[in-house]
Design a protein around this motif. Sequence first.
Motif, PDB file in Angstrom:
ATOM      1  N   PHE A  39       7.962   7.140  -4.194  1.00  0.00           N
ATOM      2  CA  PHE A  39       8.024   7.443  -2.759  1.00  0.00           C
ATOM      3  C   PHE A  39       6.692   8.012  -2.278  1.00  0.00           C
ATOM      4  O   PHE A  39       6.131   7.547  -1.291  1.00  0.00           O
ATOM      5  N   ALA A  40       6.189   9.013  -2.979  1.00  0.00           N
ATOM      6  CA  ALA A  40       4.934   9.657  -2.575  1.00  0.00           C
ATOM      7  C   ALA A  40       3.776   8.675  -2.654  1.00  0.00           C
ATOM      8  O   ALA A  40       2.936   8.614  -1.748  1.00  0.00           O
ATOM      9  N   ARG A  41       3.711   7.893  -3.733  1.00  0.00           N
ATOM     10  CA  ARG A  41       2.640   6.912  -3.889  1.00  0.00           C
ATOM     11  C   ARG A  41       2.680   5.874  -2.762  1.00  0.00           C
ATOM     12  O   ARG A  41       1.663   5.585  -2.137  1.00  0.00           O
ATOM     13  N   ASP A  42       3.867   5.333  -2.506  1.00  0.00           N
ATOM     14  CA  ASP A  42       3.984   4.301  -1.474  1.00  0.00           C
ATOM     15  C   ASP A  42       3.676   4.850  -0.085  1.00  0.00           C
ATOM     16  O   ASP A  42       3.050   4.174   0.737  1.00  0.00           O
ATOM     17  N   LEU A  43       4.100   6.077   0.182  1.00  0.00           N
ATOM     18  CA  LEU A  43       3.814   6.697   1.471  1.00  0.00           C
ATOM     19  C   LEU A  43       2.310   6.890   1.652  1.00  0.00           C
ATOM     20  O   LEU A  43       1.742   6.520   2.688  1.00  0.00           O
ATOM     21  N   ALA A  44       1.663   7.450   0.639  1.00  0.00           N
ATOM     22  CA  ALA A  44       0.216   7.669   0.720  1.00  0.00           C
ATOM     23  C   ALA A  44      -0.530   6.345   0.805  1.00  0.00           C
ATOM     24  O   ALA A  44      -1.481   6.201   1.583  1.00  0.00           O
ATOM     25  N   LEU A  45      -0.092   5.356   0.025  1.00  0.00           N
ATOM     26  CA  LEU A  45      -0.744   4.052   0.056  1.00  0.00           C
ATOM     27  C   LEU A  45      -0.616   3.412   1.435  1.00  0.00           C
ATOM     28  O   LEU A  45      -1.578   2.841   1.962  1.00  0.00           O
ATOM     29  N   GLY A  46       0.558   3.528   2.028  1.00  0.00           N
ATOM     30  CA  GLY A  46       0.743   2.984   3.373  1.00  0.00           C
ATOM     31  C   GLY A  46      -0.183   3.625   4.391  1.00  0.00           C
ATOM     32  O   GLY A  46      -0.775   2.937   5.239  1.00  0.00           O
ATOM     33  N   ARG A  47      -0.348   4.932   4.307  1.00  0.00           N
ATOM     34  CA  ARG A  47      -1.251   5.629   5.231  1.00  0.00           C
ATOM     35  C   ARG A  47      -2.698   5.211   4.988  1.00  0.00           C
ATOM     36  O   ARG A  47      -3.474   5.034   5.915  1.00  0.00           O
ATOM     37  N   ARG A  48      -3.048   5.034   3.707  1.00  0.00           N
ATOM     38  CA  ARG A  48      -4.416   4.639   3.383  1.00  0.00           C
ATOM     39  C   ARG A  48      -4.704   3.224   3.886  1.00  0.00           C
ATOM     40  O   ARG A  48      -5.758   2.942   4.422  1.00  0.00           O
ATOM     41  N   MET A  49      -3.746   2.317   3.702  1.00  0.00           N
ATOM     42  CA  MET A  49      -3.937   0.939   4.158  1.00  0.00           C
ATOM     43  C   MET A  49      -4.020   0.876   5.681  1.00  0.00           C
ATOM     44  O   MET A  49      -4.795   0.092   6.241  1.00  0.00           O
ATOM     45  N   ALA A  50      -3.251   1.725   6.356  1.00  0.00           N
ATOM     46  CA  ALA A  50      -3.337   1.789   7.819  1.00  0.00           C
ATOM     47  C   ALA A  50      -4.716   2.280   8.248  1.00  0.00           C
ATOM     48  O   ALA A  50      -5.296   1.778   9.222  1.00  0.00           O
ATOM     49  N   GLY A  51      -5.269   3.249   7.521  1.00  0.00           N
ATOM     50  CA  GLY A  51      -6.613   3.735   7.824  1.00  0.00           C
ATOM     51  C   GLY A  51      -7.660   2.667   7.615  1.00  0.00           C
ATOM     52  O   GLY A  51      -8.595   2.514   8.410  1.00  0.00           O
ATOM     53  N   GLU A  52      -7.531   1.905   6.532  1.00  0.00           N
ATOM     54  CA  GLU A  52      -8.485   0.832   6.278  1.00  0.00           C
ATOM     55  C   GLU A  52      -8.379  -0.259   7.338  1.00  0.00           C
ATOM     56  O   GLU A  52      -9.383  -0.813   7.783  1.00  0.00           O
ATOM     57  N   ALA A  53      -7.152  -0.568   7.772  1.00  0.00           N
ATOM     58  CA  ALA A  53      -6.964  -1.580   8.820  1.00  0.00           C
ATOM     59  C   ALA A  53      -7.588  -1.116  10.138  1.00  0.00           C
ATOM     60  O   ALA A  53      -8.207  -1.913  10.859  1.00  0.00           O
ATOM     61  N   ALA A  54      -7.456   0.177  10.445  1.00  0.00           N
ATOM     62  CA  ALA A  54      -8.076   0.710  11.662  1.00  0.00           C
ATOM     63  C   ALA A  54      -9.595   0.619  11.570  1.00  0.00           C
ATOM     64  O   ALA A  54     -10.268   0.297  12.558  1.00  0.00           O
ATOM     65  N   LEU A  55     -10.139   0.880  10.401  1.00  0.00           N
ATOM     66  CA  LEU A  55     -11.588   0.773  10.204  1.00  0.00           C
ATOM     67  C   LEU A  55     -12.038  -0.678  10.350  1.00  0.00           C
ATOM     68  O   LEU A  55     -13.049  -0.968  11.006  1.00  0.00           O
ATOM     69  N   ARG A  56     -11.287  -1.610   9.782  1.00  0.00           N
ATOM     70  CA  ARG A  56     -11.623  -3.035   9.930  1.00  0.00           C
ATOM     71  C   ARG A  56     -11.621  -3.436  11.409  1.00  0.00           C
ATOM     72  O   ARG A  56     -12.541  -4.099  11.879  1.00  0.00           O
ATOM     73  N   ARG A  57     -10.594  -3.000  12.154  1.00  0.00           N
ATOM     74  CA  ARG A  57     -10.546  -3.329  13.597  1.00  0.00           C
ATOM     75  C   ARG A  57     -11.735  -2.735  14.337  1.00  0.00           C
ATOM     76  O   ARG A  57     -12.291  -3.359  15.244  1.00  0.00           O
ATOM     77  N   ARG A  58     -12.152  -1.520  13.939  1.00  0.00           N
ATOM     78  CA  ARG A  58     -13.319  -0.897  14.580  1.00  0.00           C
ATOM     79  C   ARG A  58     -14.570  -1.706  14.297  1.00  0.00           C
ATOM     80  O   ARG A  58     -15.398  -1.928  15.192  1.00  0.00           O
ATOM     81  N   PHE A  59     -14.714  -2.182  13.064  1.00  0.00           N
ATOM     82  CA  PHE A  59     -15.876  -2.999  12.725  1.00  0.00           C
ATOM     83  C   PHE A  59     -15.824  -4.358  13.428  1.00  0.00           C
ATOM     84  O   PHE A  59     -16.867  -4.922  13.769  1.00  0.00           O
TER      85      PHE A  59
END
Length: 197
Positions: free
Chosen positions: A120-140
């Motif tokens: 649960f903790a791993r998947d939750l953190a991974l989801g937040r991290r992937m959302a952050g990376e997607a936001a960075l990709r959209r910014r680029f």
Amino acid sequence: MPGGRPRAFDADAALGRALEVFWRQGFEGTSLTDLTAAMGINRPSLYAAFGNKDELFAKVLDRYLDGPGAYAVAALAAPTAREVIERLVRGAVELTAGDGTPHGCLTVNSVHACGPDAAFARDLALGRRMAGEAALRRRFERAGDLPGGCDPGDLARLVHTLTDGIAVQAASGRSREELDRVAELALLGLLGGQARL
């Protein structure tokens, strides 16, 4: 009709102490006994205010991302892709190796240092991290200053790899000064003469 008895503790302060314990010890390395001792409450109060350990971790992760980790969202507002990258890299050093906080990154540790019982903790953190990376990709993707042929997704992954590496090195005991020098070299390689030497 009167409500239940008021809480005899400051829930916000208790959540802050839980954040520090999870950040320092990781999800699996943190027991309910560790949490109740740090938070200054008993188990029934913890469950009543925050839910079980998984639910508490979700609240802690939100607090981390909205508090110490908020530099990452703020960096996306920088006017150029170059400044976004610089703010993310320097912010990673400050967050993971700065004074007054545990070394390393709560989300990096939660993704990489969890066994099957902590899915649960791993998947939750991974989801937040992937959302952050997607936001960075959209910014680029919106940036007007990327070199020709530079893929925004690849660049976002590269920056995340760099900031993750900084966090891992900080958790391994590298000093702030060492990581500042690594950040300078990385920025010099990524940004050319724009890095501050």
